[in-house]
Write an enzyme that holds these catalytic residues in place. Structure first.
Site, PDB file in Angstrom:
ATOM      1  N   TYR A 195      37.971 -23.259  24.563  1.00 33.66           N
ATOM      2  CA  TYR A 195      39.074 -23.572  23.642  1.00 33.66           C
ATOM      3  C   TYR A 195      39.488 -25.039  23.786  1.00 33.66           C
ATOM      4  O   TYR A 195      39.679 -25.749  22.796  1.00 33.66           O
ATOM      5  CB  TYR A 195      40.273 -22.650  23.887  1.00 33.66           C
ATOM      6  CG  TYR A 195      41.478 -23.034  23.047  1.00 33.66           C
ATOM      7  CD1 TYR A 195      41.527 -22.748  21.681  1.00 33.66           C
ATOM      8  CD2 TYR A 195      42.552 -23.717  23.612  1.00 33.66           C
ATOM      9  CE1 TYR A 195      42.612 -23.127  20.903  1.00 33.66           C
ATOM     10  CE2 TYR A 195      43.649 -24.094  22.836  1.00 33.66           C
ATOM     11  CZ  TYR A 195      43.667 -23.798  21.481  1.00 33.66           C
ATOM     12  OH  TYR A 195      44.743 -24.186  20.713  1.00 33.66           O
ATOM     13  N   SER A 243      53.446 -30.101  22.841  1.00 34.71           N
ATOM     14  CA  SER A 243      52.936 -29.374  21.686  1.00 34.71           C
ATOM     15  C   SER A 243      53.931 -28.313  21.222  1.00 34.71           C
ATOM     16  O   SER A 243      54.590 -27.672  22.038  1.00 34.71           O
ATOM     17  CB  SER A 243      51.617 -28.688  22.059  1.00 34.71           C
ATOM     18  OG  SER A 243      51.222 -27.777  21.047  1.00 34.71           O
ATOM     19  N   TYR A 284      54.299 -28.936  13.844  1.00 38.86           N
ATOM     20  CA  TYR A 284      53.619 -28.470  12.639  1.00 38.86           C
ATOM     21  C   TYR A 284      54.710 -28.018  11.679  1.00 38.86           C
ATOM     22  O   TYR A 284      55.727 -27.479  12.112  1.00 38.86           O
ATOM     23  CB  TYR A 284      52.712 -27.268  12.943  1.00 38.86           C
ATOM     24  CG  TYR A 284      51.452 -27.596  13.708  1.00 38.86           C
ATOM     25  CD1 TYR A 284      50.432 -28.331  13.125  1.00 38.86           C
ATOM     26  CD2 TYR A 284      51.278 -27.146  15.015  1.00 38.86           C
ATOM     27  CE1 TYR A 284      49.260 -28.620  13.819  1.00 38.86           C
ATOM     28  CE2 TYR A 284      50.110 -27.428  15.720  1.00 38.86           C
ATOM     29  CZ  TYR A 284      49.116 -28.162  15.112  1.00 38.86           C
ATOM     30  OH  TYR A 284      47.953 -28.449  15.801  1.00 38.86           O
ATOM     31  N   THR A 343      52.097 -33.577  12.991  1.00 41.16           N
ATOM     32  CA  THR A 343      50.651 -33.419  12.798  1.00 41.16           C
ATOM     33  C   THR A 343      50.366 -33.119  11.332  1.00 41.16           C
ATOM     34  O   THR A 343      50.891 -32.147  10.791  1.00 41.16           O
ATOM     35  CB  THR A 343      50.098 -32.307  13.702  1.00 41.16           C
ATOM     36  OG1 THR A 343      50.350 -32.658  15.064  1.00 41.16           O
ATOM     37  CG2 THR A 343      48.594 -32.140  13.506  1.00 41.16           C
ATOM     38  N   ARG A 387      36.020 -23.891  14.982  1.00 43.77           N
ATOM     39  CA  ARG A 387      35.518 -24.145  16.339  1.00 43.77           C
ATOM     40  C   ARG A 387      34.730 -22.904  16.748  1.00 43.77           C
ATOM     41  O   ARG A 387      35.303 -21.857  17.031  1.00 43.77           O
ATOM     42  CB  ARG A 387      36.683 -24.425  17.274  1.00 43.77           C
ATOM     43  CG  ARG A 387      37.531 -25.591  16.759  1.00 43.77           C
ATOM     44  CD  ARG A 387      38.969 -25.535  17.180  1.00 43.77           C
ATOM     45  NE  ARG A 387      39.824 -26.329  16.289  1.00 43.77           N
ATOM     46  CZ  ARG A 387      41.142 -26.361  16.389  1.00 43.77           C
ATOM     47  NH1 ARG A 387      41.772 -25.669  17.322  1.00 43.77           N
ATOM     48  NH2 ARG A 387      41.851 -27.085  15.539  1.00 43.77           N
ATOM     49  N   LYS A 414      50.872 -38.187  12.734  1.00 43.37           N
ATOM     50  CA  LYS A 414      49.690 -38.026  13.584  1.00 43.37           C
ATOM     51  C   LYS A 414      48.542 -37.419  12.783  1.00 43.37           C
ATOM     52  O   LYS A 414      48.648 -36.287  12.312  1.00 43.37           O
ATOM     53  CB  LYS A 414      50.027 -37.134  14.782  1.00 43.37           C
ATOM     54  CG  LYS A 414      48.855 -36.886  15.729  1.00 43.37           C
ATOM     55  CD  LYS A 414      49.302 -36.081  16.963  1.00 43.37           C
ATOM     56  CE  LYS A 414      48.191 -35.911  17.960  1.00 43.37           C
ATOM     57  NZ  LYS A 414      47.231 -34.859  17.553  1.00 43.37           N
ATOM     58  N   HIS A 465      42.387 -35.276  15.581  1.00 43.39           N
ATOM     59  CA  HIS A 465      42.730 -33.999  16.221  1.00 43.39           C
ATOM     60  C   HIS A 465      41.706 -33.659  17.319  1.00 43.39           C
ATOM     61  O   HIS A 465      41.293 -32.508  17.456  1.00 43.39           O
ATOM     62  CB  HIS A 465      42.784 -32.883  15.166  1.00 43.39           C
ATOM     63  CG  HIS A 465      43.738 -31.765  15.490  1.00 43.39           C
ATOM     64  ND1 HIS A 465      44.877 -31.529  14.765  1.00 43.39           N
ATOM     65  CD2 HIS A 465      43.716 -30.818  16.462  1.00 43.39           C
ATOM     66  CE1 HIS A 465      45.502 -30.465  15.268  1.00 43.39           C
ATOM     67  NE2 HIS A 465      44.816 -30.022  16.297  1.00 43.39           N
TER      68      HIS A 465
END
Length: 369
Positions: free
Chosen positions: A27, A109, A132, A158, A167, A233, A257
């Protein structure tokens, strides 16, 4: 290799891989799809070379700088990375203490495994909050207010994640937040009918609530919700740098990112100059992505960055040795930057100029002459 034998930042990654469960390491480590940009974020640095100046007094090197009005010991700061308690039981607490002891900024975060209030409780320190924007603007309002109340000094918005990048390791591993962990900033929020008992369900829910309709007008709206400076960002182009300024951003973070969103975008270090040229000194431009050496930091500064943010190395050093690991990682980058400055003939950050580096574009230009 014992901890005392770690001599550079990249060595933490190998040790973290040995130590962490595969699902967690993957991850943290993964990039999107073919992971071309993941590799390129590093490799692009290796194509930028130095033009060192000699016979300059470098007996005393000053790396101190000012970020959005806050004095920091060095232009190396901590980027937001999610779910740090997967790396180490102390998670964001350890990172916050390490950042404070290094005299630099930590960005927390939104998807942290510790809340803004908890992180504030570790004591003094300059901290930014990564945000976010969710479909439910009330959640955004609550998060921002809580960050303000907890003494956070800026919002890192972000903007490159209307949807999560693909991913593939996470898909194979069926990644979920481990059952004993929770996204602490959302735990206390009123999330309507959400089943609070299922914590990894909360993680999936929160990701699904990111607003795909987010646009520049929302940046304007965010400025009415908070007096904190807003860093945008995820900017990669001159066009979006111009719009960031137009819509009142206090700063720009050039970021892809960590190569986790759109694959085959250039390395951030390759996009930096375009954004810096457009900014024309009207607001600070920061770089995020691929920084593993003090020489990388120097290169970013020479190309016009006001500072850099470090992501994965924080997670890896945290996994290996907790707070002490993050401290050592930051100290190594600091020491390497100091050495690069000395050997390039720069006694302070303002001595670092564009003429101290040679890029691919410079080489092409020279060949034409």
């Amino acid at each position: 290799m014992g901890m005392e034998m770690i001599t550079n930042v990249s060595e933490y990654e190998k040790l973290a891989k040995e130590k962490l469960p595969k699902m967690v390491y993957d991850y943290y480590a993964s990039g999107a799809e073919d992971q071309w940009t993941l590799k390129e974020n590093r490799e692009a640095f290796s194509r930028i070379l130095f033009r060192p100046r000699i016979l300059i007094d470098v007996s005393s090197i000053n790396m101190a700088t000012n970020i959005l009005g806050f004095d920091v010991s060095m232009p190396i700061m901590i980027a937001p990375t999610a779910m740090q308690k997967m790396a180490h039981p102390e998670g964001e607490f350890a990172t916050a203490r390490a950042a404070a002891s290094a005299g630099t900024i930590m960005t927390l975060s939104s998807w942290a495994t510790s809340s803004v209030e908890e992180v504030n409780s570790v004591g003094p320190g300059i901290r930014f909050f990564q945000l976010y924007v969710y479909k439910d603007r009330n959640i955004v309002r609550q998060l921002v207010k809580r960050a303000e109340m907890a003494g956070f000094k800026a919002i890192a918005l972000t903007v490159d994640t209307p949807r999560l990048g693909r991913r593939e390791a996470d898909i194979k591993n069926r990644f979920v937040l481990p059952p004993h962990l929770v996204l602490k900033n959302f735990e206390a929020l009123d999330l309507g009918t959400m089943d609070k008992t299922d914590d990894s369900g909360l993680a999936a829910y929160v990701a699904g609530q990111v607003d795909q309709s987010l646009c520049w007008e929302d940046v304007k709206w965010l400025k009415t919700v908070t007096s904190l400076p807003i860093l945008v960002k995820g900017v990669m182009t001159a066009e979006d740098a111009r719009l960031s300024i137009e819509y009142g951003a206090a700063g720009i973070i050039v970021s892809n990112h960590g190569a986790r969103q759109l694959d085959y975008v250039p390395a951030t270090i390759s996009c930096l100059e375009e954004v810096v040229r457009e900014a024309k000194g009207r607001l600070p431009v920061f770089l995020d992505g691929g920084v593993r050496r003090g020489t990388d930091v120097f290169k970013a500064l020479a190309l016009g960055a006001a500072g850099v943010f470090i992501g994965r190395p924080v997670l890896y050093s945290l996994a290996v040795d907790g707070e002490a690991g993050v401290r050592k990682m930051l100290q190594m980058l600091r020491d390497e930057l100091e050495l690069a400055m000395a050997l390039s003939g720069c006694a302070s950050l303002r001595d670092i100029t564009r003429a101290h580096v040679l890029t691919d574009a410079d080489r092409i230009r020279r060949a034409r002459l």
